[in-house]
Enzyme design. Structure first.
Site, PDB file in Angstrom:
ATOM      1  CG  HIS A   1      -7.841   3.337  -0.440  1.00 24.74           C
ATOM      2  ND1 HIS A   1      -7.041   2.755  -1.561  1.00 24.74           N
ATOM      3  CD2 HIS A   1      -6.879   4.030   0.252  1.00 24.74           C
ATOM      4  CE1 HIS A   1      -5.848   3.248  -1.314  1.00 24.74           C
ATOM      5  NE2 HIS A   1      -5.814   4.092  -0.234  1.00 24.74           N
TER       6      HIS A   1
ATOM      7  CG  ASP B   1      -1.657   5.717   2.703  1.00 24.81           C
ATOM      8  OD1 ASP B   1      -2.209   5.287   1.603  1.00 24.81           O
ATOM      9  OD2 ASP B   1      -2.783   5.674   3.544  1.00 24.81           O
TER      10      ASP B   1
ATOM     11  CD  GLU C   1      -7.720   6.645   4.498  1.00 20.45           C
ATOM     12  OE1 GLU C   1      -8.088   6.629   3.398  1.00 20.45           O
ATOM     13  OE2 GLU C   1      -6.614   6.825   5.094  1.00 20.45           O
TER      14      GLU C   1
ATOM     15  CG  HIS D   1      -1.853   1.001   1.295  1.00 22.61           C
ATOM     16  ND1 HIS D   1      -3.310   0.909   1.947  1.00 22.61           N
ATOM     17  CD2 HIS D   1      -2.006   2.125   0.570  1.00 22.61           C
ATOM     18  CE1 HIS D   1      -4.024   2.051   1.807  1.00 22.61           C
ATOM     19  NE2 HIS D   1      -3.184   2.809   1.114  1.00 22.61           N
TER      20      HIS D   1
END
Ligand code: HPA
Ligand code: ZN
Length: 337
Positions: A197, A278, A200, A17
């Site tokens: 995603h 990320d 989150e 990721h």
């Protein structure tokens, strides 16, 4: 007995990721702005860093998209990728699956070919220079509509043999996975892997939608799945990999404090969690720093850290033989500790 930071550094691991645009360091942003004659709203590198005071996903994304404006030429994308791999090599990364956001560039008039050729050149260099294997995941921007995603999908079609999968990123709230069901179905028909995603900032229902409507092979973040016991059981049963990003979670206030991070709770509930960075240039650290920070904050043992690294290979899109090869490297490292 090596110390824990040495252990983390040496631990062979995959990164699953990583937004390549999120690895654009302020220094490189300035260099590229200068060489491409692009105006940026900052006078110094310190100005840039002090602008990184966001506390939610949208405020971060506004700065992240502004930063990406300096990426113009194929060599910019190559330099960006090489800088990431140079950094990843120092953290013991042996394989990386990197996201890119083509719409961020094509909507500014940068041809898709320029973006992907640059990234592929960086990936080829990483293989020879660092023996790091890598794959590309094309992300659709979820704040744009599904027609725009389809247009990008069509543009990318000649490159499908060099793209491992599609993903879904950008502003989560108000843009549920259901919005992209058709383009994800087309991606599945084309033999591409699917990730998204979800959970989150968005609710557990978005994770359900990603599973049921997008048929994802991997879940990016997924933190809020912990609010739904049935969902957790399902993710564990399906051996779904979660690409968790501790420093991002802290910076964007998905968790208030790293000492509350649910990573080990995920593992204890049978979830195949992994550690990732990320957007390392924006969130305060690359993958090694994510391992170190969460290990310190949660008191993670070497056994747990090794399990997280093992999960990163099991959750990758490498073929079985390549996974076995990476796990062998991991096991031989562990044997020598
Ligand atoms: N979340 C959603 N979209 C993103 C992110 C993120 O952390 N980084 C880059 N695009
Ligand atoms: Zn992300």
């Amino acid at each position: 007995m090596t110390d824990i930071f040495q252990f983390i550094k040496g631990l062979p691991k995959a990164e699953l990721h990583l937004h390549i645009e999120g690895s654009l360091e302020p220094e490189m942003m300035f260099d590229m702005a200068h060489r491409n004659k692009v105006d940026i709203p900052f006078r110094t590198v310190d100005d840039v860093r002090s602008a990184y005071n966001f506390t939610n996903l949208q405020d971060f994304l506004d700065i992240y998209y502004a930063g990406a404006n300096v990426l113009i030429e194929e060599e910019d994308f190559r330099d960006l990728a090489i800088a990431y791999f140079d950094r990843a090599a120092q953290d013991g990364v042996t394989h990386a699956e990197i996201f890119f956001d083509p719409q961020t560039h094509t909507d500014r008039g940068i041809p898709f070919d320029v973006v992907i050729n640059g990234l592929l050149a960086g990936m080829a260099e990483a293989k020879t220079k660092h023996h790091i294997s890598s794959k590309l995941i094309l992300c659709f921007l979820r704040h744009l509509d599904e027609n725009a995603a389809f247009k990008t999908f069509k543009t990318a079609e000649p490159w499908f043999d060099r793209i491992a999968g599609v993903g879904l990123d950008s502003s989560e709230m108000g843009h549920p996975p259901a919005k992209f069901a058709r383009v994800f179905s087309a991606a599945g028909d084309a033999g591409l892997k699917r990730v998204a995603h979800a959970g989150e900032e968005g609710p557990p229902d978005y994770v359900h939608q990603a599973l049921d409507l997008l048929h994802i092979d991997r879940l990016d973040h997924g933190n809020r799945a912990l609010e739904d016991a049935h969902l957790m059981t399902r993710l564990a049963r399906e051996a779904m990999t979660l690409t968790v990003c501790p420093l991002s979670n802290h910076k964007l206030r998905v968790v208030d404090d790293l000492s509350d991070h649910p990573l080990d709770r995920m593992l204890a509930n049978g979830l195949r969690a992994t550690i990732n960075s990320d957007d390392p240039a924006y969130f305060g650290g690359y993958i090694g720093e994510n391992y170190r920070a969460v290990a310190a904050a949660r008191g993670l043992s070497r056994t747990v850290l090794a399990a997280l690294a093992r999960n990163s290979f099991l959750g990758s899109f490498l073929d079985d033989e390549e996974i076995t090869e990476n796990l062998k490297k991991l096991d031989s490292f562990l044997k020598n500790q």
